[in-house]
Design a protein around this motif. Structure first.
Motif, PDB file in Angstrom:
ATOM      1  N   HIS A 197      -6.370  -2.055   8.136  1.00  0.00           N
ATOM      2  CA  HIS A 197      -5.955  -3.481   7.852  1.00  0.00           C
ATOM      3  C   HIS A 197      -4.633  -3.497   7.130  1.00  0.00           C
ATOM      4  O   HIS A 197      -4.215  -4.049   6.237  1.00  0.00           O
ATOM      5  N   ILE A 198      -3.730  -2.634   7.635  1.00  0.00           N
ATOM      6  CA  ILE A 198      -2.414  -2.558   7.291  1.00  0.00           C
ATOM      7  C   ILE A 198      -1.671  -3.545   8.238  1.00  0.00           C
ATOM      8  O   ILE A 198      -1.503  -3.478   9.372  1.00  0.00           O
ATOM      9  N   PHE A 252      -6.102   4.679   6.702  1.00  0.00           N
ATOM     10  CA  PHE A 252      -5.673   3.333   5.890  1.00  0.00           C
ATOM     11  C   PHE A 252      -5.846   2.473   7.329  1.00  0.00           C
ATOM     12  O   PHE A 252      -5.367   2.257   8.181  1.00  0.00           O
ATOM     13  N   ILE A 266      -7.358  -3.494   1.805  1.00  0.00           N
ATOM     14  CA  ILE A 266      -7.407  -2.111   2.669  1.00  0.00           C
ATOM     15  C   ILE A 266      -8.508  -1.475   2.480  1.00  0.00           C
ATOM     16  O   ILE A 266      -9.366  -1.451   1.633  1.00  0.00           O
ATOM     17  N   PRO A 286      -1.256  -4.809   2.754  1.00  0.00           N
ATOM     18  CA  PRO A 286      -2.590  -5.156   2.942  1.00  0.00           C
ATOM     19  C   PRO A 286      -2.666  -6.494   3.817  1.00  0.00           C
ATOM     20  O   PRO A 286      -1.827  -7.354   3.763  1.00  0.00           O
ATOM     21  N   VAL A 294       0.843  -1.251  -0.037  1.00  0.00           N
ATOM     22  CA  VAL A 294      -0.117   0.181   0.021  1.00  0.00           C
ATOM     23  C   VAL A 294       0.981   1.215  -0.011  1.00  0.00           C
ATOM     24  O   VAL A 294       1.712   1.196   0.797  1.00  0.00           O
TER      25      VAL A 294
END
Length: 520
Positions: A424-425, A422, A458, A446, A388
């Motif tokens: 779900h990193i 952001f 993400i 992600p 990402v």
């Protein structure tokens, strides 16, 4: 002879005396007759006696037949005066459009008039724009009184410098001694729990503290019954037992009210007994958010009491909010536009558009987020080596489990300007707080980390001055030229660019693929 000579001399003498202008003693001045004014001397301009040089007659140059002739600018045409009967006088708030105003007032678009030329129906109105609409709402409706400024509802610039934990501890109530075990953070104090819920949902902590005090007296006192021990926000449901889960429920309902008014979808309050009351179109989003919230746990009479009590309690706890609001609002300045953003992954890669506009944080709320998933062979929460990347330059101002917050104006405050979320990193290789990123710098991988997730992806959202920006609203989420559109419900929706439309699908089907080209 002598007499004749004397006669001739006398005749000649007489004749000489009678001759005009002649005198033996010279000319004598003639006296001015009485009553005659002295004549005024008139001066005349000298006229040149030079013969003028002839000049050529000017010629008009006509354009060639294929040369465009500029036209005079068209004068704007104001809408006609509305003669539909009694009228309502309204002023546009931040985020309002003609389409939204018409929905709230239950009128047609062409029935909204103003003293200025109005923009397109879906375009933002300048805050403060004067509007007139026919009064076609039911006689029974809420008052026009505002309970709270919008800037005290969302995590706006007014939250800068407010220390939630310090306030709770100084208040000395039950909340200052309360501790709850959370899966993500372990043992968590009451003040810390309020702060975490507020920042994750971009809700003002003072708003939450006032509600907690109104519902259970936890902030400055102690609960007075067993229900307030387990359900401090008044929502009795075993799935939402304890302060943290109660706040999760509360911010969801508050957001449904606030952003439902923003979008024009919420126009009345409905109670458990089936009765309803129309919302005055003069209200702001903060007032509607609170009204909606209080209707979830109260009958109509108790609801009216809570609506009346909240503003006074807020002022008692934190002072008058309106002077500061006047310095901060409108939250959306005139002419607000989204900065240029690219798709949040590297050029040349194929990802799937798996989620159209849906809630920014909790399951219900502002439909501000989009989801993208990397191409993968394995389904579910598989580890991904894809990156990402930053869609624009900015400063990383906050991280948490699965979370990265990127501040685009770089002032270090999550409460101001454009900010990107952001979610779900993955923890591995995730960017650190304080890092200034250039466009395309790596943020992380992600994953399924942070919140509920059925597959690696993400979750991506925007906010401005603390308010979530609806992904399919008047300022649509635009990434590398792809413009998001709202679908029939959460997670439904489209991306459109150059006549091509991509429909979101959680299945990640082939038709949902989207590619970022080099240079975008």
């Amino acid at each position: 002879m002598r007499k004749l000579a004397q006669l001739v001399f006398l005749i000649l003498f007489t004749t000489s005396c009678a001759a005009p202008g002649s005198s033996l003693w010279g000319n004598v001045a003639t006296p001015t007759p009485p009553g005659t004014a002295t004549p005024t001397r008139v001066s005349y301009a000298l006229v040149s006696t030079t013969t003028p040089i002839p000049t050529s007659t000017p010629q008009m140059v006509l354009p060639l037949s294929d040369t465009p002739i500029p036209e005079a600018p068209a004068m704007p045409t104001l809408p006609p005066v509305n003669t539909a009967g009694p009228m309502l006088l309204l002023y546009a708030h931040s985020g309002d459009t003609l389409e939204i105003i018409a929905k709230r007032a239950n009128v047609q678009l062409d029935q909204v008039i103003s003293d200025v030329v109005l923009p397109a129906p879906k375009a933002l109105l300048d805050p403060g724009t004067l509007l007139l609409v026919p009064d076609q709402l039911p006689a029974e409706r809420t008052s026009n009184g505002l309970m709270l400024p919008d800037s005290e509802f969302v995590l706006s610039p007014s939250a800068i410098g407010f220390d939630t934990i310090e306030y709770v501890n100084n208040a000395g109530g039950y909340l200052s001694t309360y501790t709850e075990y959370l899966m993500s953070n372990g043992a968590t104090s009451g003040g810390r729990a309020v702060e975490q819920i507020a920042y994750n949902n971009s809700i003002h902590p003072r708003l939450l503290l006032t509600i907690i005090e109104l519902e259970s007296r936890w902030v400055r006192g102690k609960p007075t019954n067993f229900a307030q021990d387990d359900y401090p926000l008044g929502y009795v449901d075993n799935q939402y037992k304890g302060l943290y889960r109660q706040m999760i429920w509360a911010v969801s309902e508050l957001s449904v009210g606030y952003y439902g008014w923003r979008s024009g979808e919420l126009t009345e309050i409905t109670f458990d007994d089936g009765s309803s009351i129309s919302l005055s179109p003069s209200l702001n989003a903060a007032t509607v958010g609170l009204m909606y919230f209080f209707s979830k746990t109260r009958n109509r009479e108790a609801w009216a009491q809570a609506v009346a009590a909240y503003p006074g309690l807020y002022t008692e706890m934190f002072g008058d909010p309106w002077p500061q609001a006047n310095l901060i609002e409108p939250l959306f300045p005139p002419g607000l536009t989204q900065p240029e953003l690219s798709l949040p992954f590297q050029p040349g890669q194929v990802w799937a558009y798996t989620g159209g506009p849906h809630s920014a944080w909790e399951r219900k709320g502002a439909l501000a987020a989009l989801d993208f998933a990397p191409g993968a062979i394995e389904q579910g929460c598989a580890k991904s080596d894809k990156w990402v990347v930053a869609p624009a330059p900015g400063l990383v101002v906050r991280t948490d489990t699965g979370v990265v917050i990127l501040d685009l104006d770089g002032d270090g405050n999550e409460q101001t300007g454009w900010v990107l979320l952001f979610l779900h990193i993955g923890d591995e290789s995730k960017v650190k707080v304080g890092t200034y990123l250039q466009k395309e710098d790596k943020i992380g991988h992600p994953s399924c980390t942070g919140g509920a997730s059925t597959g690696t992806h993400i979750h991506f959202a925007r906010k401005y001055n603390g308010e979530w920006i609806l992904a399919g609203g008047a300022l649509p989420f635009t990434l590398s030229g792809w413009v998001a559109g709202q679908g029939e419900g959460p997670y439904k929706g489209i991306l459109v660019r150059d006549g091509i439309t991509i429909n979101a699908s959680t299945s990640g089907a082939f038709e949902t693929r989207v590619t970022r080209n080099t240079g975008e």
